[in-house]
Write a protein that holds these residues in place. Structure first.
Motif, PDB file in Angstrom:
ATOM      1  N   SER A   1       0.836  -1.201   0.000  1.00 52.70           N
ATOM      2  CA  SER A   1       0.000   0.000   0.000  1.00 52.70           C
ATOM      3  C   SER A   1       0.874   1.255   0.000  1.00 52.70           C
ATOM      4  O   SER A   1       1.935   1.302   0.625  1.00 52.70           O
ATOM      5  CB  SER A   1      -0.893   0.015   1.235  1.00 52.70           C
ATOM      6  OG  SER A   1      -1.551   1.262   1.362  1.00 52.70           O
ATOM      7  N   PHE A   2       0.396   2.293  -0.696  1.00 54.81           N
ATOM      8  CA  PHE A   2       1.073   3.589  -0.689  1.00 54.81           C
ATOM      9  C   PHE A   2       0.488   4.524   0.375  1.00 54.81           C
ATOM     10  O   PHE A   2       0.953   5.642   0.529  1.00 54.81           O
ATOM     11  CB  PHE A   2       0.992   4.247  -2.068  1.00 54.81           C
ATOM     12  CG  PHE A   2       1.955   3.627  -3.054  1.00 54.81           C
ATOM     13  CD1 PHE A   2       3.251   4.105  -3.166  1.00 54.81           C
ATOM     14  CD2 PHE A   2       1.569   2.564  -3.848  1.00 54.81           C
ATOM     15  CE1 PHE A   2       4.147   3.533  -4.052  1.00 54.81           C
ATOM     16  CE2 PHE A   2       2.456   1.985  -4.736  1.00 54.81           C
ATOM     17  CZ  PHE A   2       3.748   2.462  -4.838  1.00 54.81           C
ATOM     18  N   ALA A   3      -0.512   4.067   1.105  1.00 53.37           N
ATOM     19  CA  ALA A   3      -1.120   4.880   2.158  1.00 53.37           C
ATOM     20  C   ALA A   3      -0.247   4.797   3.415  1.00 53.37           C
ATOM     21  O   ALA A   3       0.166   3.711   3.819  1.00 53.37           O
ATOM     22  CB  ALA A   3      -2.527   4.379   2.468  1.00 53.37           C
ATOM     23  N   SER A   4       0.048   5.962   3.996  1.00 59.18           N
ATOM     24  CA  SER A   4       0.861   5.950   5.211  1.00 59.18           C
ATOM     25  C   SER A   4       0.429   7.060   6.154  1.00 59.18           C
ATOM     26  O   SER A   4      -0.264   8.003   5.762  1.00 59.18           O
ATOM     27  CB  SER A   4       2.347   6.102   4.876  1.00 59.18           C
ATOM     28  OG  SER A   4       2.620   7.386   4.365  1.00 59.18           O
ATOM     29  N   GLU A   5       0.849   6.919   7.406  1.00 57.93           N
ATOM     30  CA  GLU A   5       0.621   7.925   8.429  1.00 57.93           C
ATOM     31  C   GLU A   5       1.817   7.892   9.373  1.00 57.93           C
ATOM     32  O   GLU A   5       2.616   6.959   9.335  1.00 57.93           O
ATOM     33  CB  GLU A   5      -0.682   7.656   9.180  1.00 57.93           C
ATOM     34  CG  GLU A   5      -0.736   6.309   9.873  1.00 57.93           C
ATOM     35  CD  GLU A   5      -2.096   6.003  10.466  1.00 57.93           C
ATOM     36  OE1 GLU A   5      -2.849   6.949  10.768  1.00 57.93           O
ATOM     37  OE2 GLU A   5      -2.408   4.823  10.634  1.00 57.93           O
ATOM     38  N   TRP A   6       1.943   8.919  10.191  1.00 58.65           N
ATOM     39  CA  TRP A   6       3.052   9.020  11.131  1.00 58.65           C
ATOM     40  C   TRP A   6       2.502   8.932  12.549  1.00 58.65           C
ATOM     41  O   TRP A   6       1.746   9.797  12.984  1.00 58.65           O
ATOM     42  CB  TRP A   6       3.808  10.323  10.915  1.00 58.65           C
ATOM     43  CG  TRP A   6       4.611  10.260   9.649  1.00 58.65           C
ATOM     44  CD1 TRP A   6       4.170  10.527   8.382  1.00 58.65           C
ATOM     45  CD2 TRP A   6       5.956   9.860   9.526  1.00 58.65           C
ATOM     46  NE1 TRP A   6       5.172  10.319   7.484  1.00 58.65           N
ATOM     47  CE2 TRP A   6       6.294   9.913   8.159  1.00 58.65           C
ATOM     48  CE3 TRP A   6       6.934   9.461  10.430  1.00 58.65           C
ATOM     49  CZ2 TRP A   6       7.559   9.581   7.685  1.00 58.65           C
ATOM     50  CZ3 TRP A   6       8.198   9.153   9.964  1.00 58.65           C
ATOM     51  CH2 TRP A   6       8.491   9.208   8.601  1.00 58.65           C
ATOM     52  N   LEU A   7       2.891   7.874  13.276  1.00 56.79           N
ATOM     53  CA  LEU A   7       2.372   7.638  14.620  1.00 56.79           C
ATOM     54  C   LEU A   7       3.364   8.108  15.680  1.00 56.79           C
ATOM     55  O   LEU A   7       4.567   7.830  15.592  1.00 56.79           O
ATOM     56  CB  LEU A   7       2.079   6.156  14.815  1.00 56.79           C
ATOM     57  CG  LEU A   7       1.051   5.546  13.848  1.00 56.79           C
ATOM     58  CD1 LEU A   7       0.851   4.066  14.166  1.00 56.79           C
ATOM     59  CD2 LEU A   7      -0.270   6.300  13.913  1.00 56.79           C
ATOM     60  N   LEU A   8       2.833   8.796  16.680  1.00 58.47           N
ATOM     61  CA  LEU A   8       3.636   9.274  17.803  1.00 58.47           C
ATOM     62  C   LEU A   8       4.043   8.082  18.668  1.00 58.47           C
ATOM     63  O   LEU A   8       3.224   7.220  18.977  1.00 58.47           O
ATOM     64  CB  LEU A   8       2.819  10.271  18.623  1.00 58.47           C
ATOM     65  CG  LEU A   8       3.497  10.908  19.824  1.00 58.47           C
ATOM     66  CD1 LEU A   8       4.684  11.757  19.395  1.00 58.47           C
ATOM     67  CD2 LEU A   8       2.489  11.746  20.597  1.00 58.47           C
ATOM     68  N   THR A   9       5.314   8.028  19.042  1.00 61.77           N
ATOM     69  CA  THR A   9       5.786   6.991  19.965  1.00 61.77           C
ATOM     70  C   THR A   9       6.015   7.613  21.333  1.00 61.77           C
ATOM     71  O   THR A   9       6.011   8.844  21.476  1.00 61.77           O
ATOM     72  CB  THR A   9       7.105   6.352  19.475  1.00 61.77           C
ATOM     73  OG1 THR A   9       8.162   7.290  19.640  1.00 61.77           O
ATOM     74  CG2 THR A   9       7.005   5.902  18.024  1.00 61.77           C
ATOM     75  N   SER A  10       6.278   6.768  22.305  1.00 58.60           N
ATOM     76  CA  SER A  10       6.566   7.261  23.656  1.00 58.60           C
ATOM     77  C   SER A  10       7.955   7.893  23.734  1.00 58.60           C
ATOM     78  O   SER A  10       8.248   8.612  24.691  1.00 58.60           O
ATOM     79  CB  SER A  10       6.478   6.105  24.656  1.00 58.60           C
ATOM     80  OG  SER A  10       7.535   5.181  24.417  1.00 58.60           O
ATOM     81  N   GLY A  11       8.816   7.594  22.755  1.00 54.73           N
ATOM     82  CA  GLY A  11      10.186   8.102  22.809  1.00 54.73           C
ATOM     83  C   GLY A  11      11.074   7.291  23.732  1.00 54.73           C
ATOM     84  O   GLY A  11      12.206   7.661  24.003  1.00 54.73           O
ATOM     85  N   ARG A  12      10.576   6.170  24.193  1.00 55.48           N
ATOM     86  CA  ARG A  12      11.360   5.312  25.080  1.00 55.48           C
ATOM     87  C   ARG A  12      11.883   4.121  24.295  1.00 55.48           C
ATOM     88  O   ARG A  12      11.269   3.659  23.349  1.00 55.48           O
ATOM     89  CB  ARG A  12      10.508   4.835  26.247  1.00 55.48           C
ATOM     90  CG  ARG A  12       9.942   6.006  27.046  1.00 55.48           C
ATOM     91  CD  ARG A  12      10.006   5.746  28.526  1.00 55.48           C
ATOM     92  NE  ARG A  12       9.437   6.804  29.334  1.00 55.48           N
ATOM     93  CZ  ARG A  12      10.046   7.930  29.658  1.00 55.48           C
ATOM     94  NH1 ARG A  12      11.235   8.187  29.210  1.00 55.48           N
ATOM     95  NH2 ARG A  12       9.479   8.823  30.427  1.00 55.48           N
ATOM     96  N   GLY A  13      13.053   3.647  24.718  1.00 54.85           N
ATOM     97  CA  GLY A  13      13.649   2.506  24.044  1.00 54.85           C
ATOM     98  C   GLY A  13      14.637   1.789  24.939  1.00 54.85           C
ATOM     99  O   GLY A  13      14.759   2.091  26.126  1.00 54.85           O
ATOM    100  N   ARG A  14      15.308   0.814  24.323  1.00 55.10           N
ATOM    101  CA  ARG A  14      16.358   0.045  24.992  1.00 55.10           C
ATOM    102  C   ARG A  14      17.567  -0.008  24.064  1.00 55.10           C
ATOM    103  O   ARG A  14      17.409  -0.118  22.846  1.00 55.10           O
ATOM    104  CB  ARG A  14      15.885  -1.386  25.244  1.00 55.10           C
ATOM    105  CG  ARG A  14      14.846  -1.530  26.320  1.00 55.10           C
ATOM    106  CD  ARG A  14      14.484  -3.004  26.522  1.00 55.10           C
ATOM    107  NE  ARG A  14      13.591  -3.468  25.469  1.00 55.10           N
ATOM    108  CZ  ARG A  14      12.275  -3.338  25.466  1.00 55.10           C
ATOM    109  NH1 ARG A  14      11.687  -2.740  26.469  1.00 55.10           N
ATOM    110  NH2 ARG A  14      11.549  -3.797  24.485  1.00 55.10           N
ATOM    111  N   LEU A  15      18.755   0.031  24.644  1.00 56.47           N
ATOM    112  CA  LEU A  15      19.956  -0.122  23.824  1.00 56.47           C
ATOM    113  C   LEU A  15      19.967  -1.532  23.245  1.00 56.47           C
ATOM    114  O   LEU A  15      19.953  -2.512  23.978  1.00 56.47           O
ATOM    115  CB  LEU A  15      21.220   0.095  24.651  1.00 56.47           C
ATOM    116  CG  LEU A  15      21.603   1.514  24.977  1.00 56.47           C
ATOM    117  CD1 LEU A  15      22.974   1.557  25.648  1.00 56.47           C
ATOM    118  CD2 LEU A  15      21.592   2.403  23.771  1.00 56.47           C
TER     119      LEU A  15
END
Length: 151
Positions: A54-68
């Motif tokens: 699909s060529f349909a897309s959106e940008w979703l907000l993340t929590s900004g948290r992660g792990r190394l």
């Protein structure tokens, strides 16, 4: 001129431009397929979904948290601006809310700190981190996503 002004800035292309625009607003967003039957997250950004086409897309907000997920400590020979800051880290961070997505960056002591502001000996695979945003490049033309160790 700050230390980050002499480092190589990322290349902002058409597909990735929204990522950098959101980063400039202090938001860590990732591209997702907007097809109701798919919805897969993807990074790096691209025009079409590698899962369903699909060529349909959106940008979703993340929590900004992660792990190394991984890291290295580059050693000379390095480009001059990087050699001045050695030793520093280059990391891959796995996002907590999108574990298949990994972003490259650096763990720093504060958003605008130099690359060598965290002793590489403090880094551990799996360590929790959170996104921080730092204007960089000529005249602050791009906002980098950097990582702060969580306590």
């Amino acid at each position: 001129m700050s230390d980050s002004d002499s480092l190589l800035p990322p290349v902002v292309d058409e597909d990735g431009a929204p990522f950098w625009a959101y980063a400039a607003r202090g938001e860590l967003r990732v591209q997702a397929c907007a097809s109701p039957a798919c919805g897969e997250l993807r990074f790096p950004p691209r025009p079409c979904c590698p899962h369903c086409g699909s060529f349909a897309s959106e940008w979703l907000l993340t929590s900004g948290r992660g792990r190394l997920w991984s890291y290295v400590v580059p050693h000379p020979p390095l480009l001059p601006a990087y050699a001045e800051q050695a030793p520093y880290n280059a990391v891959l961070v796995e996002l907590v809310d999108a574990p298949r997505i990994r972003l490259a960056g650096n763990v720093v002591a504060s958003p605008d700190a130099p690359l060598n502001s965290v002793d590489p000996a403090r880094l551990r695979i799996g360590a929790p981190v959170r996104a921080a945003f730092c204007p960089a490049g000529p005249g602050g033309s791009v906002t980098l996503v950097r990582w702060l160790l969580e306590r």
